[in-house]
Design a protein around this motif. Structure first.
Motif, mmCIF file in Angstrom:
data_model
loop_
_atom_site.group_PDB
_atom_site.id
_atom_site.type_symbol
_atom_site.label_atom_id
_atom_site.label_comp_id
_atom_site.label_asym_id
_atom_site.label_seq_id
_atom_site.Cartn_x
_atom_site.Cartn_y
_atom_site.Cartn_z
ATOM 1 N N VAL A 180 0.843 -1.198 0.000
ATOM 2 C CA VAL A 180 0.000 0.000 0.000
ATOM 3 C C VAL A 180 0.873 1.240 0.000
ATOM 4 C CG1 VAL A 180 -1.696 1.345 1.305
ATOM 5 C CG2 VAL A 180 -1.935 -1.143 1.152
ATOM 6 N N ALA A 181 1.859 1.259 0.899
ATOM 7 C CA ALA A 181 2.726 2.431 1.037
ATOM 8 C C ALA A 181 3.548 2.669 -0.225
ATOM 9 C CB ALA A 181 3.651 2.246 2.241
ATOM 10 N N VAL A 182 4.097 1.613 -0.799
ATOM 11 C CA VAL A 182 4.936 1.769 -1.995
ATOM 12 C C VAL A 182 4.086 2.183 -3.191
ATOM 13 C CG1 VAL A 182 6.475 0.588 -3.611
ATOM 14 C CG2 VAL A 182 6.684 0.157 -1.157
ATOM 15 N N ASN A 183 2.912 1.587 -3.358
ATOM 16 C CA ASN A 183 2.008 1.987 -4.449
ATOM 17 C C ASN A 183 1.723 3.479 -4.386
ATOM 18 O OD1 ASN A 183 -0.458 1.415 -6.439
ATOM 19 N ND2 ASN A 183 -1.252 2.606 -4.743
ATOM 20 N N ASN A 184 1.377 3.959 -3.189
ATOM 21 C CA ASN A 184 1.020 5.374 -3.054
ATOM 22 C C ASN A 184 2.214 6.275 -3.332
ATOM 23 O OD1 ASN A 184 -1.314 4.127 -2.217
ATOM 24 N ND2 ASN A 184 -1.674 5.507 -0.517
ATOM 25 N N ARG A 185 3.388 5.866 -2.859
ATOM 26 C CA ARG A 185 4.569 6.678 -3.122
ATOM 27 C C ARG A 185 4.889 6.714 -4.614
ATOM 28 N NH1 ARG A 185 8.889 8.264 -0.051
ATOM 29 N NH2 ARG A 185 7.298 8.363 1.590
ATOM 30 N N SER A 186 4.729 5.604 -5.310
ATOM 31 C CA SER A 186 5.031 5.566 -6.745
ATOM 32 C C SER A 186 4.135 6.522 -7.519
ATOM 33 C CB SER A 186 4.879 4.139 -7.284
ATOM 34 O OG SER A 186 5.793 3.267 -6.653
ATOM 35 N N HIS A 187 2.876 6.621 -7.111
ATOM 36 C CA HIS A 187 1.980 7.584 -7.755
ATOM 37 C C HIS A 187 2.335 9.014 -7.358
ATOM 38 C CE1 HIS A 187 -0.728 4.943 -9.885
ATOM 39 N NE2 HIS A 187 -0.923 4.204 -8.804
ATOM 40 N N THR A 198 10.052 11.105 -3.098
ATOM 41 C CA THR A 198 11.234 10.259 -3.252
ATOM 42 C C THR A 198 10.782 8.823 -3.481
ATOM 43 O OG1 THR A 198 12.512 11.662 -1.768
ATOM 44 C CG2 THR A 198 13.354 9.442 -2.165
ATOM 45 N N PRO A 199 11.217 8.156 -4.542
ATOM 46 C CA PRO A 199 10.791 6.776 -4.787
ATOM 47 C C PRO A 199 11.085 5.875 -3.586
ATOM 48 C CG PRO A 199 11.917 7.653 -6.703
ATOM 49 C CD PRO A 199 12.092 8.671 -5.618
ATOM 50 N N MET A 200 10.220 4.890 -3.374
ATOM 51 C CA MET A 200 10.356 4.004 -2.224
ATOM 52 C C MET A 200 10.156 2.563 -2.662
ATOM 53 S SD MET A 200 8.386 4.220 1.456
ATOM 54 C CE MET A 200 6.749 3.855 0.854
ATOM 55 N N THR A 201 10.904 1.658 -2.050
ATOM 56 C CA THR A 201 10.788 0.227 -2.311
ATOM 57 C C THR A 201 10.233 -0.479 -1.080
ATOM 58 O OG1 THR A 201 13.000 -0.272 -1.473
ATOM 59 C CG2 THR A 201 12.811 0.355 -3.815
ATOM 60 N N LEU A 202 9.895 -1.754 -1.227
ATOM 61 C CA LEU A 202 9.473 -2.532 -0.071
ATOM 62 C C LEU A 202 10.581 -2.604 0.974
ATOM 63 C CD1 LEU A 202 7.391 -5.599 -1.341
ATOM 64 C CD2 LEU A 202 6.678 -3.852 0.297
ATOM 65 N N GLU A 203 11.808 -2.657 0.503
ATOM 66 C CA GLU A 203 12.938 -2.686 1.437
ATOM 67 C C GLU A 203 12.993 -1.393 2.249
ATOM 68 O OE1 GLU A 203 13.098 -3.554 -1.776
ATOM 69 O OE2 GLU A 203 13.277 -5.728 -1.442
ATOM 70 N N TYR A 205 10.446 0.481 2.970
ATOM 71 C CA TYR A 205 9.324 0.413 3.907
ATOM 72 C C TYR A 205 9.716 -0.377 5.153
ATOM 73 C CZ TYR A 205 5.116 -1.495 6.053
ATOM 74 O OH TYR A 205 4.172 -1.888 6.968
ATOM 75 N N HIS A 206 10.277 -1.562 4.966
ATOM 76 C CA HIS A 206 10.624 -2.408 6.108
ATOM 77 C C HIS A 206 11.726 -1.796 6.966
ATOM 78 C CE1 HIS A 206 8.016 -5.767 5.246
ATOM 79 N NE2 HIS A 206 8.448 -5.834 3.991
ATOM 80 N N ALA A 207 12.552 -0.949 6.375
ATOM 81 C CA ALA A 207 13.659 -0.333 7.112
ATOM 82 C C ALA A 207 13.237 0.925 7.866
ATOM 83 C CB ALA A 207 14.798 0.005 6.146
ATOM 84 N N SER A 208 11.985 1.376 7.686
ATOM 85 C CA SER A 208 11.552 2.614 8.333
ATOM 86 C C SER A 208 11.403 2.424 9.838
ATOM 87 C CB SER A 208 10.226 3.093 7.726
ATOM 88 O OG SER A 208 9.171 2.194 8.034
ATOM 89 N N ARG A 209 11.402 3.526 10.547
ATOM 90 C CA ARG A 209 11.399 3.508 12.016
ATOM 91 C C ARG A 209 10.124 2.891 12.572
ATOM 92 N NH1 ARG A 209 10.136 7.728 15.773
ATOM 93 N NH2 ARG A 209 9.931 9.224 14.073
ATOM 94 N N MET A 210 10.254 2.067 13.612
ATOM 95 C CA MET A 210 9.106 1.489 14.292
ATOM 96 C C MET A 210 8.442 2.552 15.156
ATOM 97 S SD MET A 210 7.403 -1.372 14.494
ATOM 98 C CE MET A 210 8.598 -2.602 13.945
ATOM 99 N N GLN A 216 4.954 0.942 11.489
ATOM 100 C CA GLN A 216 6.176 1.687 11.229
ATOM 101 C C GLN A 216 5.851 3.059 10.642
ATOM 102 O OE1 GLN A 216 8.232 -2.450 9.838
ATOM 103 N NE2 GLN A 216 9.413 -0.619 9.366
ATOM 104 N N MET A 217 6.897 3.855 10.456
ATOM 105 C CA MET A 217 6.713 5.231 9.997
ATOM 106 C C MET A 217 5.899 5.313 8.716
ATOM 107 S SD MET A 217 7.256 8.458 10.461
ATOM 108 C CE MET A 217 8.614 8.641 11.619
ATOM 109 N N PHE A 218 6.188 4.442 7.748
ATOM 110 C CA PHE A 218 5.523 4.544 6.452
ATOM 111 C C PHE A 218 4.129 3.922 6.446
ATOM 112 C CE2 PHE A 218 10.002 4.813 4.539
ATOM 113 C CZ PHE A 218 9.975 6.192 4.583
ATOM 114 N N ASP A 219 3.663 3.450 7.612
ATOM 115 C CA ASP A 219 2.272 2.994 7.736
ATOM 116 C C ASP A 219 1.333 4.137 8.084
ATOM 117 O OD1 ASP A 219 2.362 0.085 7.372
ATOM 118 O OD2 ASP A 219 3.607 0.078 9.170
#
Length: 402
Positions: A180-187, A198-203, A205-210, A216-219
């Motif tokens: 969800v987060a990556v789809n929205n960022r890509s648009h 800034t483009p974002m990958t699943l990696e 997303y998983h690396a973002s702060r809890m 996490q942050m990107f949720d």
């Protein structure tokens, strides 16, 4: 089929948006007025034709619960026969109801946001925002809504709990939220009026702060300063104007118990996401397979997952498989049903938090076909789900063009 006498009888004729920014140093009233003026100009009508106003319920524009009066006076509109305050998705539904019932003929709906002082250091250091927050807290103390709102509605802990429960009940990994987060960022990368480009990958997303495990942050959506506005009238009146009418095909609200939401005792399909979507599809001649565009509320990624399942794109608990199979790896976006695009503006997660009202304005622009390089091809139908998924009146609305 449930009764739906307003089917295709109401249309959006004007749309206006301000710039989105992390620190625009403006008031909600200023932002709301700019969006309203742009919507009026876009509709090509005289502002005195507006006889209904739905103002945002947020302070300080609300001015103690009378946002419509603030807007009317500032816009110089002489007379209105209907006015109301709404919040999140409900304000659009209220205005459409008013036009259809004849309480007014042309309704202006405005939503304005500024970052609250507890959302960033810069906002907390701004004396104006500090004073506005103090006044808002005083108003909440009078209504008895202050502590309730801050801990239950605006706090992320309940949503984190729902994320954990979803993962436990359905064996889902966090990739379902990450997509969800990556789809929205890509648009959002293609949207010049998005704050997170800034483009974002699943990696990533998983690396973002809890924040609150497993959240996490990107949720979480991004607090911004912004204003959005729409003008609604009858479909008959709309056909005489310059813009392509965007028709309201069907709509529904939904609500479930606040306490049960917070205590996590409701079943997954008993949440208000399902209530609003069941009400919508019972009133629509269209089906989920007919949708070209889908805008699920994303205050938190769990909201978008719930609404995807409630809309009928898949069965409860199956969003993980759906998103995996619908993933366009080349563009890093979702294509539900092989074609339905999701949150083409970036949503609250990446364009910025507008209470879901930017879903309405984006859907209208896409259905008009005015978005140039980021235009969804041959878009004729859109489903917007604006408002929190779990308790307070999420609004589900299907738009279409003739």
């Amino acid at each position: 089929m449930a009764r739906n006498p307003l089917r295709d009888q109401i249309a959006v004729i004007g749309v206006g948006s301000t710039a989105y920014g992390r620190d625009l140093k403006r008031t909600e009233l200023s932002l709301g007025l700019e969006a309203a003026v742009k919507a009026i100009e876009d509709a090509g009508i005289d502002r005195q034709e507006i006889d209904g106003i739905c103002g945002t319920g947020m302070t300080p524009l609300a001015m103690g619960g009378a946002g419509f009066l603030t807007l009317q006076g500032a816009l110089g509109i002489q007379e209105t026969t209907w006015m109301k305050n709404g919040w999140l998705g409900s304000c659009f539904v209220y205005a459409a109801e008013a036009v259809f019932s004849g309480l007014c003929d042309v309704a202006l709906v405005v939503q304005a946001y500024t970052r609250e002082i507890n959302m960033s250091r810069s906002a907390a250091n701004d004396p104006f925002r500090m004073r506005a927050a103090e006044l808002g807290a005083a108003g909440q103390a009078v209504t008895g809504f202050g502590d309730f709102a801050r801990r239950w509605i605006h706090s992320g802990e309940p949503y984190a709990a729902w994320m954990g429960r979803y993962m436990s009940d359905f064996g889902a990994s966090k990739d379902v939220f990450g997509r969800v987060a990556v789809n929205n960022r890509s648009h959002a990368v293609k949207n010049p009026n998005a704050v997170m480009r800034t483009p974002m990958t699943l990696e990533d997303y998983h690396a973002s702060r809890m924040i609150w495990a497993p959240m996490q942050m990107f949720d979480m959506d991004v607090p911004v300063d912004c204003g959005e506005a729409l003008i609604i009238t009858t479909a008959e009146r709309a056909r005489d104007l310059a813009n392509k009418p965007v028709l309201v095909h069907a709509m529904s609200l939904g609500g479930s118990s606040v306490g049960e939401f917070y205590e996590n005792t409701l079943g997954w399909t008993e949440n208000s996401s399902w209530i609003s979507l069941r009400g919508l599809w019972a009133r629509s001649e269209l089906k989920v397979d007919d949708l070209d565009l889908f805008y699920p509320y994303d205050g938190y990624t769990i909201n978008a997952v719930a609404l995807t399942e409630a809309a009928g794109f898949c069965k409860p608990g199956e969003a993980s498989d759906l998103f995996r199979s619908a993933w366009d790896a080349e563009e890093s976006i979702l294509r539900l049903n092989g074609r339905t695009l999701v949150s083409t503006h970036g949503g609250g997660l990446s364009q910025g938090r507008a209470g879901g009202f930017n879903f309405y304005t984006e859907a209208v622009r896409q259905l008009r076909g005015t978005e140039g390089a980021r235009q969804a091809p041959e878009a004729k139908t859109a489903l917007t789900c604006a408002g929190s998924s779990f308790f307070h009146d999420p609004a589900a609305v299907v738009f279409r063009v003739e």
